[in-house]
Design a protein around this motif. Structure first.
Motif, PDB file in Angstrom:
ATOM      1  N   MET A 111       4.891   4.303  70.001  1.00 62.13           N
ATOM      2  CA  MET A 111       4.477   3.651  68.788  1.00 62.13           C
ATOM      3  C   MET A 111       3.400   4.514  68.134  1.00 62.13           C
ATOM      4  O   MET A 111       2.493   4.973  68.796  1.00 62.13           O
ATOM      5  CB  MET A 111       3.922   2.267  69.123  1.00 62.13           C
ATOM      6  N   GLU A 112       3.533   4.731  66.857  1.00 64.67           N
ATOM      7  CA  GLU A 112       2.494   5.472  66.142  1.00 64.67           C
ATOM      8  C   GLU A 112       1.650   4.482  65.356  1.00 64.67           C
ATOM      9  O   GLU A 112       2.057   3.344  65.133  1.00 64.67           O
ATOM     10  CB  GLU A 112       3.082   6.542  65.238  1.00 64.67           C
ATOM     11  N   ASN A 113       0.456   4.916  64.977  1.00 65.53           N
ATOM     12  CA  ASN A 113      -0.379   4.020  64.198  1.00 65.53           C
ATOM     13  C   ASN A 113      -1.120   4.778  63.107  1.00 65.53           C
ATOM     14  O   ASN A 113      -1.286   5.989  63.172  1.00 65.53           O
ATOM     15  CB  ASN A 113      -1.335   3.245  65.104  1.00 65.53           C
ATOM     16  N   ARG A 114      -1.542   4.029  62.103  1.00 62.02           N
ATOM     17  CA  ARG A 114      -2.254   4.586  60.952  1.00 62.02           C
ATOM     18  C   ARG A 114      -3.719   4.152  60.939  1.00 62.02           C
ATOM     19  O   ARG A 114      -4.377   4.175  59.913  1.00 62.02           O
ATOM     20  CB  ARG A 114      -1.581   4.106  59.663  1.00 62.02           C
ATOM     21  N   LEU A 115      -4.228   3.737  62.091  1.00 59.53           N
ATOM     22  CA  LEU A 115      -5.580   3.208  62.146  1.00 59.53           C
ATOM     23  C   LEU A 115      -6.614   4.222  61.662  1.00 59.53           C
ATOM     24  O   LEU A 115      -7.489   3.885  60.857  1.00 59.53           O
ATOM     25  CB  LEU A 115      -5.911   2.745  63.571  1.00 59.53           C
ATOM     26  N   LYS A 116      -6.504   5.454  62.105  1.00 51.00           N
ATOM     27  CA  LYS A 116      -7.480   6.470  61.694  1.00 51.00           C
ATOM     28  C   LYS A 116      -7.433   6.678  60.180  1.00 51.00           C
ATOM     29  O   LYS A 116      -8.480   6.795  59.530  1.00 51.00           O
ATOM     30  CB  LYS A 116      -7.226   7.786  62.422  1.00 51.00           C
ATOM     31  N   ASP A 164      -3.445   7.055  70.636  1.00 50.26           N
ATOM     32  CA  ASP A 164      -2.228   6.542  71.295  1.00 50.26           C
ATOM     33  C   ASP A 164      -2.349   6.446  72.812  1.00 50.26           C
ATOM     34  O   ASP A 164      -1.355   6.543  73.528  1.00 50.26           O
ATOM     35  CB  ASP A 164      -1.005   7.381  70.913  1.00 50.26           C
ATOM     36  N   LYS A 165      -3.560   6.231  73.302  1.00 46.43           N
ATOM     37  CA  LYS A 165      -3.762   6.037  74.740  1.00 46.43           C
ATOM     38  C   LYS A 165      -3.801   4.550  75.099  1.00 46.43           C
ATOM     39  O   LYS A 165      -3.808   4.187  76.265  1.00 46.43           O
ATOM     40  CB  LYS A 165      -5.046   6.719  75.188  1.00 46.43           C
ATOM     41  N   TYR A 166      -3.842   3.701  74.074  1.00 42.27           N
ATOM     42  CA  TYR A 166      -3.952   2.266  74.305  1.00 42.27           C
ATOM     43  C   TYR A 166      -3.304   1.523  73.143  1.00 42.27           C
ATOM     44  O   TYR A 166      -3.586   1.817  71.977  1.00 42.27           O
ATOM     45  CB  TYR A 166      -5.437   1.886  74.406  1.00 42.27           C
ATOM     46  N   ASP A 167      -2.424   0.583  73.469  1.00 38.89           N
ATOM     47  CA  ASP A 167      -1.856  -0.311  72.459  1.00 38.89           C
ATOM     48  C   ASP A 167      -2.696  -1.574  72.468  1.00 38.89           C
ATOM     49  O   ASP A 167      -2.862  -2.207  73.518  1.00 38.89           O
ATOM     50  CB  ASP A 167      -0.401  -0.653  72.772  1.00 38.89           C
ATOM     51  N   PRO A 168      -3.248  -1.967  71.324  1.00 37.62           N
ATOM     52  CA  PRO A 168      -4.132  -3.132  71.306  1.00 37.62           C
ATOM     53  C   PRO A 168      -3.379  -4.425  71.588  1.00 37.62           C
ATOM     54  O   PRO A 168      -2.169  -4.516  71.386  1.00 37.62           O
ATOM     55  CB  PRO A 168      -4.686  -3.127  69.884  1.00 37.62           C
ATOM     56  N   SER A 169      -4.131  -5.413  72.037  1.00 36.04           N
ATOM     57  CA  SER A 169      -3.563  -6.746  72.223  1.00 36.04           C
ATOM     58  C   SER A 169      -3.144  -7.300  70.869  1.00 36.04           C
ATOM     59  O   SER A 169      -3.588  -6.831  69.813  1.00 36.04           O
ATOM     60  CB  SER A 169      -4.612  -7.666  72.854  1.00 36.04           C
ATOM     61  N   LEU A 170      -2.306  -8.303  70.890  1.00 33.10           N
ATOM     62  CA  LEU A 170      -1.883  -8.933  69.641  1.00 33.10           C
ATOM     63  C   LEU A 170      -3.076  -9.495  68.863  1.00 33.10           C
ATOM     64  O   LEU A 170      -3.169  -9.271  67.652  1.00 33.10           O
ATOM     65  CB  LEU A 170      -0.834 -10.011  69.917  1.00 33.10           C
ATOM     66  N   PRO A 171      -4.014 -10.208  69.510  1.00 32.95           N
ATOM     67  CA  PRO A 171      -5.165 -10.697  68.745  1.00 32.95           C
ATOM     68  C   PRO A 171      -5.957  -9.572  68.074  1.00 32.95           C
ATOM     69  O   PRO A 171      -6.385  -9.704  66.926  1.00 32.95           O
ATOM     70  CB  PRO A 171      -6.009 -11.429  69.785  1.00 32.95           C
ATOM     71  N   LEU A 172      -6.137  -8.450  68.766  1.00 33.71           N
ATOM     72  CA  LEU A 172      -6.868  -7.328  68.171  1.00 33.71           C
ATOM     73  C   LEU A 172      -6.073  -6.715  67.020  1.00 33.71           C
ATOM     74  O   LEU A 172      -6.626  -6.397  65.972  1.00 33.71           O
ATOM     75  CB  LEU A 172      -7.205  -6.272  69.221  1.00 33.71           C
ATOM     76  N   VAL A 187       0.447  -6.133  60.072  1.00 30.77           N
ATOM     77  CA  VAL A 187       0.342  -5.405  61.341  1.00 30.77           C
ATOM     78  C   VAL A 187       1.285  -4.209  61.357  1.00 30.77           C
ATOM     79  O   VAL A 187       0.908  -3.120  61.808  1.00 30.77           O
ATOM     80  CB  VAL A 187       0.628  -6.342  62.540  1.00 30.77           C
ATOM     81  N   ASP A 188       2.505  -4.382  60.837  1.00 29.77           N
ATOM     82  CA  ASP A 188       3.462  -3.267  60.891  1.00 29.77           C
ATOM     83  C   ASP A 188       3.147  -2.168  59.881  1.00 29.77           C
ATOM     84  O   ASP A 188       3.809  -1.134  59.863  1.00 29.77           O
ATOM     85  CB  ASP A 188       4.904  -3.747  60.777  1.00 29.77           C
ATOM     86  N   THR A 189       2.128  -2.357  59.073  1.00 30.90           N
ATOM     87  CA  THR A 189       1.629  -1.271  58.233  1.00 30.90           C
ATOM     88  C   THR A 189       0.722  -0.357  59.048  1.00 30.90           C
ATOM     89  O   THR A 189       0.671   0.842  58.818  1.00 30.90           O
ATOM     90  CB  THR A 189       0.845  -1.840  57.024  1.00 30.90           C
ATOM     91  N   ILE A 190       0.031  -0.935  60.022  1.00 37.64           N
ATOM     92  CA  ILE A 190      -0.871  -0.162  60.885  1.00 37.64           C
ATOM     93  C   ILE A 190      -0.111   0.452  62.049  1.00 37.64           C
ATOM     94  O   ILE A 190      -0.294   1.616  62.374  1.00 37.64           O
ATOM     95  CB  ILE A 190      -2.004  -1.055  61.425  1.00 37.64           C
ATOM     96  N   PHE A 191       0.747  -0.348  62.655  1.00 36.54           N
ATOM     97  CA  PHE A 191       1.466   0.086  63.857  1.00 36.54           C
ATOM     98  C   PHE A 191       2.953   0.204  63.552  1.00 36.54           C
ATOM     99  O   PHE A 191       3.589  -0.781  63.176  1.00 36.54           O
ATOM    100  CB  PHE A 191       1.221  -0.899  65.003  1.00 36.54           C
ATOM    101  N   ILE A 192       3.484   1.397  63.712  1.00 36.25           N
ATOM    102  CA  ILE A 192       4.880   1.668  63.389  1.00 36.25           C
ATOM    103  C   ILE A 192       5.649   1.868  64.685  1.00 36.25           C
ATOM    104  O   ILE A 192       5.382   2.797  65.445  1.00 36.25           O
ATOM    105  CB  ILE A 192       5.016   2.913  62.487  1.00 36.25           C
TER     106      ILE A 192
END
Length: 71
Positions: free
Chosen positions: A1-6, A36-44, A56-61
């Motif tokens: 899973m990739e993310n756009r958090l940064k 990408d060393k940790y996938d956050p919990s759903l609440p986070l 959420v799916d805008t941040i985590f793809i």
């Protein structure tokens, strides 16, 4: 899973520490998610989405595709 958090964080001019403070987690948690060393919990993940005002799916793809049975 990739993310756009940064990307989302830096667009607001926030450090990892600032984002961590706003989310109530450690800077190390933010670093682990961004690298990408940790996938956050759903609440986070939901708190992140709410903070940035996006889904959420805008941040985590997730590039996973279900099997159709025709493979």
């Amino acid at each position: 899973m990739e993310n756009r958090l940064k990307d989302l964080r830096t667009a607001r001019g926030w450090s990892q520490g600032e984002l961590a403070y706003r989310l109530g987690v450690s800077r190390q948690t933010i670093n682990a998610v961004e690298t990408d060393k940790y996938d956050p919990s759903l609440p986070l993940a939901l708190r992140m989405a709410k903070l940035f005002g996006v889904a959420v799916d805008t941040i985590f793809i997730d590039h996973w595709m279900p099997l159709t049975g025709e493979e």
